[in-house]
Design an enzyme around this catalytic site. Sequence first.
Site, PDB file in Angstrom:
ATOM      1  N   GLY A   1       8.588  67.796  69.348  1.00  5.78           N
ATOM      2  CA  GLY A   1       9.412  68.905  69.789  1.00  5.78           C
ATOM      3  C   GLY A   1       8.959  70.196  69.134  1.00  5.78           C
ATOM      4  N   CYS A   2       9.323  71.303  69.740  1.00  6.27           N
ATOM      5  CA  CYS A   2       8.851  72.595  69.245  1.00  6.27           C
ATOM      6  C   CYS A   2       9.454  72.935  67.881  1.00  6.27           C
ATOM      7  CB  CYS A   2       9.136  73.699  70.261  1.00  6.27           C
ATOM      8  SG  CYS A   2      10.828  73.752  70.882  1.00  6.27           S
ATOM      9  N   PHE A   3      10.767  72.752  67.737  1.00 11.26           N
ATOM     10  CA  PHE A   3      11.381  73.037  66.438  1.00 11.26           C
ATOM     11  C   PHE A   3      10.843  72.099  65.345  1.00 11.26           C
ATOM     12  CE2 PHE A   3      15.037  74.766  69.053  1.00 11.26           C
ATOM     13  CZ  PHE A   3      14.911  76.069  68.644  1.00 11.26           C
TER      14      PHE A   3
END
Lengths: 352, 352, 352, 352
Positions: free
Chosen positions: C150-152
């Site tokens: 995921g990006c976070f």
Amino acid sequence: MTIRIAVAGATGYAGGEILRILLGHPALLDGRARLGALTAWSNAGSPLGEHQPHLGPLADRILTTTDTANLAGHEVVFLALPHGQSGAVAQALGPDVTVIDCGADFRLADAAAWSRFYGTAHAGTWPYGLPELPGARAALQGAKRVAVPGCFPTVATLALYPTLAAGLAAPEIVITAVTGTSGAGRSLKPHLLGSEIMGNASAYQVGGIHRHIPEIVQNLGSATPADAAHANVSVSFTPVLAPMSRGILASCTAPAQPGVTARDLRDAYEKAYADETFVTLLPEGRWPQTAAVLGSNSVHLQVALDEAAGRVTVIGAVDNLAKGTGGAAVQCLNLALGWPEDAGLSTIGVAP
Amino acid sequence: MTIRIAVAGATGYAGGEILRILLGHPALLDGRARLGALTAWSNAGSPLGEHQPHLGPLADRILTTTDTANLAGHEVVFLALPHGQSGAVAQALGPDVTVIDCGADFRLADAAAWSRFYGTAHAGTWPYGLPELPGARAALQGAKRVAVPGCFPTVATLALYPTLAAGLAAPEIVITAVTGTSGAGRSLKPHLLGSEIMGNASAYQVGGIHRHIPEIVQNLGSATPADAAHANVSVSFTPVLAPMSRGILASCTAPAQPGVTARDLRDAYEKAYADETFVTLLPEGRWPQTAAVLGSNSVHLQVALDEAAGRVTVIGAVDNLAKGTGGAAVQCLNLALGWPEDAGLSTIGVAP
Amino acid sequence: MTIRIAVAGATGYAGGEILRILLGHPALLDGRARLGALTAWSNAGSPLGEHQPHLGPLADRILTTTDTANLAGHEVVFLALPHGQSGAVAQALGPDVTVIDCGADFRLADAAAWSRFYGTAHAGTWPYGLPELPGARAALQGAKRVAVPGCFPTVATLALYPTLAAGLAAPEIVITAVTGTSGAGRSLKPHLLGSEIMGNASAYQVGGIHRHIPEIVQNLGSATPADAAHANVSVSFTPVLAPMSRGILASCTAPAQPGVTARDLRDAYEKAYADETFVTLLPEGRWPQTAAVLGSNSVHLQVALDEAAGRVTVIGAVDNLAKGTGGAAVQCLNLALGWPEDAGLSTIGVAP
Amino acid sequence: MTIRIAVAGATGYAGGEILRILLGHPALLDGRARLGALTAWSNAGSPLGEHQPHLGPLADRILTTTDTANLAGHEVVFLALPHGQSGAVAQALGPDVTVIDCGADFRLADAAAWSRFYGTAHAGTWPYGLPELPGARAALQGAKRVAVPGCFPTVATLALYPTLAAGLAAPEIVITAVTGTSGAGRSLKPHLLGSEIMGNASAYQVGGIHRHIPEIVQNLGSATPADAAHANVSVSFTPVLAPMSRGILASCTAPAQPGVTARDLRDAYEKAYADETFVTLLPEGRWPQTAAVLGSNSVHLQVALDEAAGRVTVIGAVDNLAKGTGGAAVQCLNLALGWPEDAGLSTIGVAP
């Protein structure tokens, strides 16, 4: 008697702006008027605060369905509905109810133009809610039905009318208007997503197909001498979507008549708007910007003569939701009810 | 021999874009060329990474002062300096050095027009770096001096040239172009602060005073038949500053000649740009948007005939820093050095 | 043999970014690989250019439906689908197909954590596509199945791992991460409309409910000494939506261990990332900004010791669509196929 | 007698906001008060309309120099000057003049903290202009000198005070606050240019060095039980600059005390702010957003308990120029002069 005011379409951007302005209106602050039904479609049953979190004092008001029953029993009804829906709703409201329609349905006098651009039967023609247009104010005083102008026509008309009425330019008009996204309403369309809008400018409805064109033609056609037909006015109009929520910056040009001077132009605007609270010709050297009118009911104008190109250029800035829709609606309400025309309306923008 | 490339003005936006593109250029990747001096004024002595943090591979390069000594010893010098400064710098560079100037100094053939708009003595005229303009490419091949076009003239010229060259419209041109803020450079002016720019659209230099006008007139004048003088072309040009960093969306119109059809217009563009890598006429129904060309060397065009208004409207989108400046500069370098014209240049935008 | 690559979900933002990167990938430029099926749901049958106008070279490619038949016959399949849809699609693809999944389905090792945060049955666990995480790279080399992070979690993990692994802070982590809107995908939700996003910052999924939390816990839990359980890591995570299309700026803090110095911290990061192409510890005094990594595969980090508050603060910047999704996906492809890990991936941002 | 009000620093953003609010203040509308000197430095001699084009009614007012002579003869003086300049100006104003200082000079009680963060001698301590802080309102009633709080401390204090005062969390505070650019004032710095700001989020003054930290410590220290020293409060504060002009969205967390429930938390806020006009705890499930308070004097709060992480998270939204500066200044004026505290101040935002 307290005047009860309903707003149909209270979850949309136009409805929200009407409410924002009414919350600061003297007649509502001192109890002469009060808000009644706030209606919506799919959001009926939910509190307004879910949809308009900036309207704190109304956060707990529950939305009801936009229908005849809920709109009954009000002296004033604002219609902030999608184009084409106002006719049926308005018909169900009694002739004594003051109906202020923010939709396009009743703006055009020319039924053929309506059908050509909107593709449906013409609903009729109501007094046109641009008081600054010569002759319009009288028709709005005490009116029971008002058609609030479109946002682009408001600024385009105010920008060019004085030049045309004074015969300083030929009515071969070219307009490119940059607009924020709220003019498209709260529509769930991919091209209106923040990710697509930010960092992006795009043209749309190019080539004579935008629905505001016949309205601009109608307004500016009335500026030409009495013996000139509407057909003489040609309007090339290109809207450009820019990454901002509010505001229209319109660049409007027309071929200057021979011998016209910059002084002639300024004189025409100073004369035309000398008594108008909401139209300001900026001092020489300053150019309109949308941030300066954000949240206000003002239109800022500046005019230039391009001698080399032989054209008059008028720049106009307006907040499409305020003077472009919701502010104009309240201004018309004031005229319709005999209140001071500027009651509840500001000439001060929110910036930066 | 390795070609040494200097960039004068490496801390500005144009200089940064040239560097960004060169870092991905095959000739620099395979060692045929390499970056030499990166120069600046007040920032000389500091590392480039302080000013252009996106250019990671060059973060530690120390900026030197923009002067003759530092620019000497390079086969190629890019000038990304404020207008009016290129002349003196270029004079000190030998005739064998390939000089690509992103400033305005050498764009205009008409010394009087230069003086009228820039207020200084005319520095001269160099081959004009818009290869897609008929006749221009040949002059750029092997050129030792190139004047990179202005950003507005690039898109305006590419948008209108085919229509005018095919005689489909009269050269009475009206352009309103929406631009991002990077076109104004890294100038410390109040109206360019983020707080003023965001949520705001504003017009500036209205009424025939923008310095790109004589350049547009020069380009489009060359599109008219041989017996027509430049003077016949009139250009009304209004720039609008919009809240985005990059991109120009130009709305360009001219009066259609009688009988012209939409098909005629599309044909003219398809023919004019059939062999051009960096100019795309979009399929019918799609309109240019600046996000689609962000970071790319492409210009997207669409054309419409507004029969009611009797005007041709062409919409053009360009990245002002890429094809509008830095990309064009590299495209010209490629032509000047005999490299493939599209080396290091992309037709793919960075979106959303 | 030419490697055929399919992209499922080609109209979304992640799919578009994968395609943007692949169009510049050496293996596609030189013909070792080529793009096969580009699939979608409701947009199947339309050309890609309608949805991704920035991908000029693919404008005419017709989208097909995301189904087993269309995805068959490819050596590589990228899945850029909504969370929960990858499992079924992946099952239908043969074990020899390299499947790179940008969804969450196969990221978590802990089935209970999956069910708690996603509410469905756990699909399984694939090699985790963050090569910079100790031990991860080896598992990705030659892998046939990859779960892209995921990006976070990408930025949070890279920001805090060195501090935790070196025992310089306690694993009581507080993260607030500002994100652009593209992380939410092309979802037609009112709060993602441009009108709502611009000029607005908002928090969402506050209080321990964001689905990226177990992924961050899993990653950072692996940084603690071998005898420490995951349960020891606590992560308070607050995402904030900001008015920009791309980019995450993460503010990550943890309580400093007694006696830790700023030098200790820098040393830990310099050591951890000395050989990493895509992670940069900025020089002292410079702070990460998302614009500097826009369009690039880089993560920029900076670390500070707040002695008064007794906390380590690490700031990380990443492009959520690039290194945060599409770039990471291509980086994993490179590892899976034995190509140079950085093939087609840039460390240069597009700015301003 | 008409109260004459001067605004020193009328061309800045804080000064402009004070003027915007005063133009709608009942005391100025009905003539009890009027605007006197509007002063500036380099812009003295020019009309206000050149700098604050949104303040239409004041467009022609000529700015005078910020000096003792021009500020004399007013009953009220607002100081909207750069930090460090208020002391000298205030000293020259008589003890009967009501001075409302928007600078930091007189906010801190701790001279050592002042010197540590500002590097100059401490000017003194005035009543602190956050009426919602327990005990503060009484000190402001009739006050002749008021120190308006900083924008970050306003929202951070209101967000965390009830939790700390009720003993629901330990005072080990971590705050990351996203701010618009107007908080930095009209400063001509490269990183504040629109081209740098848009599409960009960046951290700055990380690691315990932001000047608002001692102010937050002072405020929250007063929330702890009487036997607890300030020193017990630790504040990790990270500001993040986001691409918007106005607004702060603060993410504030602290370790929950054992056994605290979400109900405990809501109770604490409902009780603390039950009688406060300008602080709103949002209904459960709704999260603060800056657009909802834009242009208003409201602070929106929401609180969450993250049981897994063991932390309380409070999100607060404020308009940094309104309740964060100019609105607070007018609120303090109202208290100082005995006017209704909310006179001229709105709880309604301007959105979208």
